[in-house]
Design a protein around this motif. Structure first.
Motif, PDB file in Angstrom:
ATOM      1  N   GLN A 198       0.730  -1.201  -0.029  1.00 48.00           N
ATOM      2  CA  GLN A 198      -0.096   0.008  -0.008  1.00 48.00           C
ATOM      3  C   GLN A 198       0.692   1.291  -0.081  1.00 48.00           C
ATOM      4  OE1 GLN A 198      -3.763   0.291  -0.130  1.00 48.00           O
ATOM      5  NE2 GLN A 198      -2.556   2.329  -0.794  1.00 48.00           N
ATOM      6  N   SER A 199       1.908   1.157   0.770  1.00 47.51           N
ATOM      7  CA  SER A 199       2.845   2.408   0.812  1.00 47.51           C
ATOM      8  C   SER A 199       3.535   2.659  -0.467  1.00 47.51           C
ATOM      9  CB  SER A 199       4.062   2.268   1.878  1.00 47.51           C
ATOM     10  OG  SER A 199       4.908   3.235   1.996  1.00 47.51           O
ATOM     11  N   ILE A 228       3.767   5.665  -5.713  1.00 44.90           N
ATOM     12  CA  ILE A 228       3.755   5.624  -7.078  1.00 44.90           C
ATOM     13  C   ILE A 228       2.434   6.625  -7.604  1.00 44.90           C
ATOM     14  CG2 ILE A 228       3.034   4.432  -9.140  1.00 44.90           C
ATOM     15  CD1 ILE A 228       4.295   1.821  -7.720  1.00 44.90           C
ATOM     16  N   GLN A 229       1.311   6.727  -7.009  1.00 41.81           N
ATOM     17  CA  GLN A 229       0.251   7.457  -7.264  1.00 41.81           C
ATOM     18  C   GLN A 229       0.774   8.988  -7.223  1.00 41.81           C
ATOM     19  OE1 GLN A 229      -3.203   6.073  -4.873  1.00 41.81           O
ATOM     20  NE2 GLN A 229      -3.271   4.230  -6.213  1.00 41.81           N
ATOM     21  N   ALA A 230       1.316   9.227  -6.047  1.00 41.57           N
ATOM     22  CA  ALA A 230       1.848  10.677  -5.800  1.00 41.57           C
ATOM     23  C   ALA A 230       2.769  11.244  -6.804  1.00 41.57           C
ATOM     24  CB  ALA A 230       2.570  10.789  -4.451  1.00 41.57           C
ATOM     25  N   ILE A 240       2.818  16.096  -3.345  1.00 45.54           N
ATOM     26  CA  ILE A 240       3.935  15.943  -2.717  1.00 45.54           C
ATOM     27  C   ILE A 240       3.416  15.051  -1.243  1.00 45.54           C
ATOM     28  CG2 ILE A 240       5.247  17.138  -0.667  1.00 45.54           C
ATOM     29  CD1 ILE A 240       5.280  19.496  -2.679  1.00 45.54           C
ATOM     30  N   MET A 241       3.836  13.925  -1.137  1.00 41.77           N
ATOM     31  CA  MET A 241       3.468  12.995   0.140  1.00 41.77           C
ATOM     32  C   MET A 241       4.140  13.481   1.304  1.00 41.77           C
ATOM     33  SD  MET A 241       4.299   8.967   0.651  1.00 41.77           S
ATOM     34  CE  MET A 241       2.960   8.257  -0.795  1.00 41.77           C
ATOM     35  N   SER A 242       3.413  13.326   2.294  1.00 49.88           N
ATOM     36  CA  SER A 242       4.081  13.981   3.584  1.00 49.88           C
ATOM     37  C   SER A 242       4.936  13.261   4.076  1.00 49.88           C
ATOM     38  CB  SER A 242       3.125  14.068   4.462  1.00 49.88           C
ATOM     39  OG  SER A 242       2.252  12.802   5.040  1.00 49.88           O
TER      40      SER A 242
END
Length: 252
Positions: free
Chosen positions: A99-100, A105-107, A113-115
């Motif tokens: 999931q991570s 990948i989606q971000a 920007i992923m936190s």
């Protein structure tokens, strides 16, 4: 039903060379050896080989597997239940990691920007899950569910910098233990005191209050259970014993 060594090799995926080695070290003896020299294995040996493979999948060394399986108190059903719990936790860990990676990948695809917190959430969950697998049952029996749950929650609350320090501390402790054992240094030395201090820091970095008695109890588990010993001794035997003895001497 009996299996020749070649038939058992085909059935299990374990090479005949490995099966012969298991016989030589007393880990898996055949039911009988024919006059021709061929080894034959029965139902009990097949079950024992399955148990060996379960333990190997968890990273336990052969000598420790033999000691466990040869222990008169060994109960196969209980061991299988522990294996199942470990495998289910590993499945949960893999699902979280998948999931991570998918989120990352989606971000990237969306130029989002992923936190930092989200980046490391899966790794912290993995650390908690691995700790539960290795230490959960014993520590919960010793200290209670409430305290262990609070410690797990504290780990999940680590900041990015704290998490980095926590993982680096774990690596440094193992490195220093291996250096000390290799050099023949004694646990009551200043090096033993230094390692005890690092281990104390590792235990309390998440905000858990320090208790020398609990520190000694946790260190005792490192030599009381082969799973714990295997983690510290995977490169050099004696590291778990060194850490236990150092903590017993220096924890205050």
């Amino acid at each position: 039903m009996e299996y020749s060594i070649h038939a058992l090799s085909n059935l299990s995926g374990v090479t005949t060379r490995t099966l012969r080695w298991y016989d030589k070290i007393g880990l898996l003896k055949p039911r009988r050896v024919a006059e021709s020299g061929y080894r034959y294995y029965g139902r009990e040996e097949v079950d024992r080989l399955q148990d060996i493979l379960f333990f190997r999948a968890l990273g336990v060394e052969l000598a420790q597997i033999k000691a466990c399986l040869d222990d008169p108190s060994f109960v196969r059903l209980e061991a299988l239940r522990r294996h199942l719990t470990a495998l289910e936790e590993e499945r949960t860990r893999l699902v979280r990691m998948i999931q991570s990676v998918q989120d990352t990948i989606q971000a990237e695809e969306r130029n989002e920007i992923m936190s930092d917190e989200k980046k490391f959430e899966a790794f912290k969950k993995q650390a908690v899950a691995e700790n539960e697998t290795a230490y959960g049952e014993e520590i919960r029996q010793k200290y209670g569910n409430k305290e262990v749950d609070a410690a797990n929650k504290a780990v999940m609350g680590l900041t990015q910098d704290q998490y980095r320090e926590w993982t680096e501390l774990g690596t440094e402790i193992r490195r220093k233990l291996e250096e000390a054992v290799r050099a023949g240094i004694t646990p009551d030395s200043q090096e033993g005191k230094s390692i005890t201090g690092l281990h104390k820091r590792w235990l309390t970095l998440s905000g858990t209050a320090y208790d020398p008695k609990k520190h000694r109890g946790i260190a005792e588990l490192y030599v009381a259970d082969p799973r714990f010993t295997a983690y510290y001794d995977q490169n050099i035997p004696g590291c778990a014993q060194f850490l236990r003895d150092a903590v017993q001497h220096w924890a205050e």
